[in-house]
Enzyme design. Structure first.
Site, PDB file in Angstrom:
ATOM      1  N   THR A   1      -4.953   0.258  -1.670  1.00  0.00           N
ATOM      2  CA  THR A   1      -4.429   1.606  -1.507  1.00  0.00           C
ATOM      3  C   THR A   1      -4.795   2.150  -0.150  1.00  0.00           C
ATOM      4  O   THR A   1      -5.958   2.089   0.253  1.00  0.00           O
ATOM      5  CB  THR A   1      -5.030   2.543  -2.577  1.00  0.00           C
ATOM      6  OG1 THR A   1      -4.819   1.958  -3.852  1.00  0.00           O
ATOM      7  CG2 THR A   1      -4.387   3.917  -2.521  1.00  0.00           C
TER       8      THR A   1
ATOM      9  N   ARG B   1       3.036  -0.687 -15.145  1.00  0.00           N
ATOM     10  CA  ARG B   1       1.823   0.117 -14.936  1.00  0.00           C
ATOM     11  C   ARG B   1       1.949   0.942 -13.639  1.00  0.00           C
ATOM     12  O   ARG B   1       2.376   0.460 -12.608  1.00  0.00           O
ATOM     13  CB  ARG B   1       0.612  -0.804 -14.843  1.00  0.00           C
ATOM     14  CG  ARG B   1      -0.721  -0.083 -14.619  1.00  0.00           C
ATOM     15  CD  ARG B   1      -1.138  -0.060 -13.158  1.00  0.00           C
ATOM     16  NE  ARG B   1      -2.482   0.475 -12.970  1.00  0.00           N
ATOM     17  CZ  ARG B   1      -2.990   0.805 -11.784  1.00  0.00           C
ATOM     18  NH1 ARG B   1      -2.277   0.654 -10.698  1.00  0.00           N
ATOM     19  NH2 ARG B   1      -4.201   1.286 -11.696  1.00  0.00           N
ATOM     20  N   VAL B   2       1.559   2.205 -13.745  1.00  0.00           N
ATOM     21  CA  VAL B   2       1.502   3.071 -12.571  1.00  0.00           C
ATOM     22  C   VAL B   2       0.088   3.631 -12.487  1.00  0.00           C
ATOM     23  O   VAL B   2      -0.475   4.049 -13.499  1.00  0.00           O
ATOM     24  CB  VAL B   2       2.537   4.221 -12.686  1.00  0.00           C
ATOM     25  CG1 VAL B   2       2.329   5.248 -11.579  1.00  0.00           C
ATOM     26  CG2 VAL B   2       3.961   3.663 -12.628  1.00  0.00           C
ATOM     27  N   GLY B   3      -0.481   3.633 -11.293  1.00  0.00           N
ATOM     28  CA  GLY B   3      -1.843   4.138 -11.121  1.00  0.00           C
ATOM     29  C   GLY B   3      -1.855   5.584 -10.647  1.00  0.00           C
ATOM     30  O   GLY B   3      -0.898   6.341 -10.851  1.00  0.00           O
ATOM     31  N   ASP B   4      -2.934   5.951  -9.989  1.00  0.00           N
ATOM     32  CA  ASP B   4      -3.110   7.334  -9.535  1.00  0.00           C
ATOM     33  C   ASP B   4      -2.336   7.647  -8.252  1.00  0.00           C
ATOM     34  O   ASP B   4      -1.998   8.801  -7.994  1.00  0.00           O
ATOM     35  CB  ASP B   4      -4.603   7.585  -9.257  1.00  0.00           C
ATOM     36  CG  ASP B   4      -5.155   6.640  -8.193  1.00  0.00           C
ATOM     37  OD1 ASP B   4      -4.817   5.438  -8.234  1.00  0.00           O
ATOM     38  OD2 ASP B   4      -5.906   7.098  -7.318  1.00  0.00           O
TER      39      ASP B   4
ATOM     40  N   GLY C   1      -9.115   2.956  -5.369  1.00  0.00           N
ATOM     41  CA  GLY C   1      -9.933   2.424  -6.453  1.00  0.00           C
ATOM     42  C   GLY C   1      -9.180   2.401  -7.762  1.00  0.00           C
ATOM     43  O   GLY C   1      -7.945   2.428  -7.784  1.00  0.00           O
TER      44      GLY C   1
ATOM     45  N   GLY D   1      -7.261   3.330 -10.481  1.00  0.00           N
ATOM     46  CA  GLY D   1      -6.414   4.498 -10.664  1.00  0.00           C
ATOM     47  C   GLY D   1      -6.551   5.189 -12.003  1.00  0.00           C
ATOM     48  O   GLY D   1      -6.516   6.420 -12.091  1.00  0.00           O
TER      49      GLY D   1
HETATM   50  N1  GLY Z   1      -5.614   3.351  -6.741  1.00  0.00           N
HETATM   51  C1  GLY Z   1      -4.508   2.542  -6.853  1.00  0.00           C
HETATM   52  C2  GLY Z   1      -4.187   2.092  -8.188  1.00  0.00           C
HETATM   53  O1  GLY Z   1      -5.031   2.080  -9.070  1.00  0.00           O
HETATM   54  O2  GLY Z   1      -3.056   1.718  -8.403  1.00  0.00           O
END
Ligand code: GLY
Length: 337
Positions: free
Chosen positions: A194, A222-225, A246, A248
């Site tokens: 990231t 899957r989608v993170g933060d 990190g 997410g």
């Molecule tokens: N911080 C990026 C993710 O977890 O996708």
């Protein structure tokens, strides 16, 4: 009078407790240094320099932030963008967002085969009534806006990593792996990648972006933060901004960057604000926090900046207002990994 006496007495009674509470508060070094650009990780150095080249010519923070994203998404061996690691089905899916000082923001997630998700996010911000587009809808919008559909092909590093991962097909996060340059990476051990960048322009306006290929070998969908406003990135033009990197899922749970900006509003320094949110994440499950990394960076409207992470090894790049760019390591909650 009695009330005042009672207050004083109770204060005296609780002084030792108050003392220990104060000791456990972040020290948050008050620094006189001011920054124009701050980015996550060592690779943020070149990203900062790309953004600063624009700022130095008088560009707006939002343009510099987008440039930062474009720069890193162009680095095919850098693991952000289409060169990044695939999900467990072998597909690279990208997440990005961008936000300016007026709460204008745009975001795309689960986007495939488009080279610059950060620029699509900006188009979402500027050309649609929405904040977030995902998947096929985001891709369709990107194509309508003139972006090109890229070939579906893994970078050589990602292909090697994926082949190695398929042998055991297990997901195990590796702390700080995203900070290593690909040719030093142990094959098959990519984690997630990231790049978050915050920019302050000569008008005193803030903007930021966050872009990622997400957690390597994640479940499809899957989608993170990173593309979530208030988790991977938040900008409040009157106060400050924050972004991070990190795991997410753990950032989403605490609305990480929104909370950091709330702490800035309460007068905390950027490092203190990052530390308080890192502490919130750790407090949810201190044992679990031993096995994943989260690192945040924050900057105020005045250019004060700071960072904090769960584990050592989280670095960030800062371009100071004297024009020099340095990579620094943040302080961390755990002192050894
Ligand atoms: N911080 C990026 C993710 O977890 O996708």
């Amino acid at each position: 009078m009695n009330n005042r006496r009672n207050f004083l007495l109770s204060t005296i009674t609780f002084l030792p407790i108050l003392g220990s509470v104060l000791q456990s508060q972040p020290t948050g070094k008050k620094s006189k240094e001011k920054a124009y650009v701050i980015s996550t990780w060592d690779s943020g150095k070149e990203v900062n320099e790309a953004a600063f080249r624009l700022l130095d010519r008088g560009a707006k923070a939002i343009d510099a932030a987008e440039e930062a994203g474009i720069y890193i998404e162009n680095q095919i061996n850098c693991c952000v963008g289409l060169g990044g690691n695939p999900d467990r089905e072998g597909k690279v899916t990208l997440d990005a967002c961008i936000m300016d000082h007026k709460f204008q923001c745009g975001s795309v997630s689960f986007l495939e085969r488009i080279k610059h998700p950060v620029s699509v996010a900006r188009k979402v911000m500027e050309k649609t009534p929405h904040v977030m587009l995902v998947g096929k809808g985001a891709q369709k919008f990107a194509l309508e806006e003139g972006f090109t559909l890229e070939e579906e092909k893994l970078s050589s590093d990602a292909e090697e990593s994926y082949k190695n991962w398929l042998i055991e097909s297990k997901y195990k996060p590796v702390i700080n792996i995203e900070n290593q340059v690909p040719d030093k990476l142990p094959s098959g051990k990519f984690n997630h990648d990231t790049m978050g960048t915050l920019c302050l322009d000569h008008e005193g306006d803030l903007a930021g972006m966050c872009t990622t290929s997400g957690m390597a070998f994640k479940m499809h969908g899957r989608v993170g933060d990173s593309p979530i406003i208030g988790s991977g990135l938040y900008v409040d033009g009157k106060t400050g901004a924050a972004t991070g990197s990190g795991q997410g899922e753990e950032v989403i749970r605490v609305c990480g960057t929104f909370m950091i900006v709330e702490y800035l509003k309460q007068g905390r320094s950027p490092e203190q604000a990052c530390r308080l949110v890192i502490k919130r994440i750790i407090d949810i499950n201190p044992d679990k926090a031993k096995s994943f990394q989260v690192g945040f960076i924050a900057m105020t409207k005045k250019g004060e900046f700071g960072a904090y992470s769960i584990h050592p090894g989280f670095s960030y790049a800062v371009t100071l207002q004297n024009g020099t760019t340095e990579v620094r390591e943040s302080d961390s909650f755990f002192k050894t990994s």
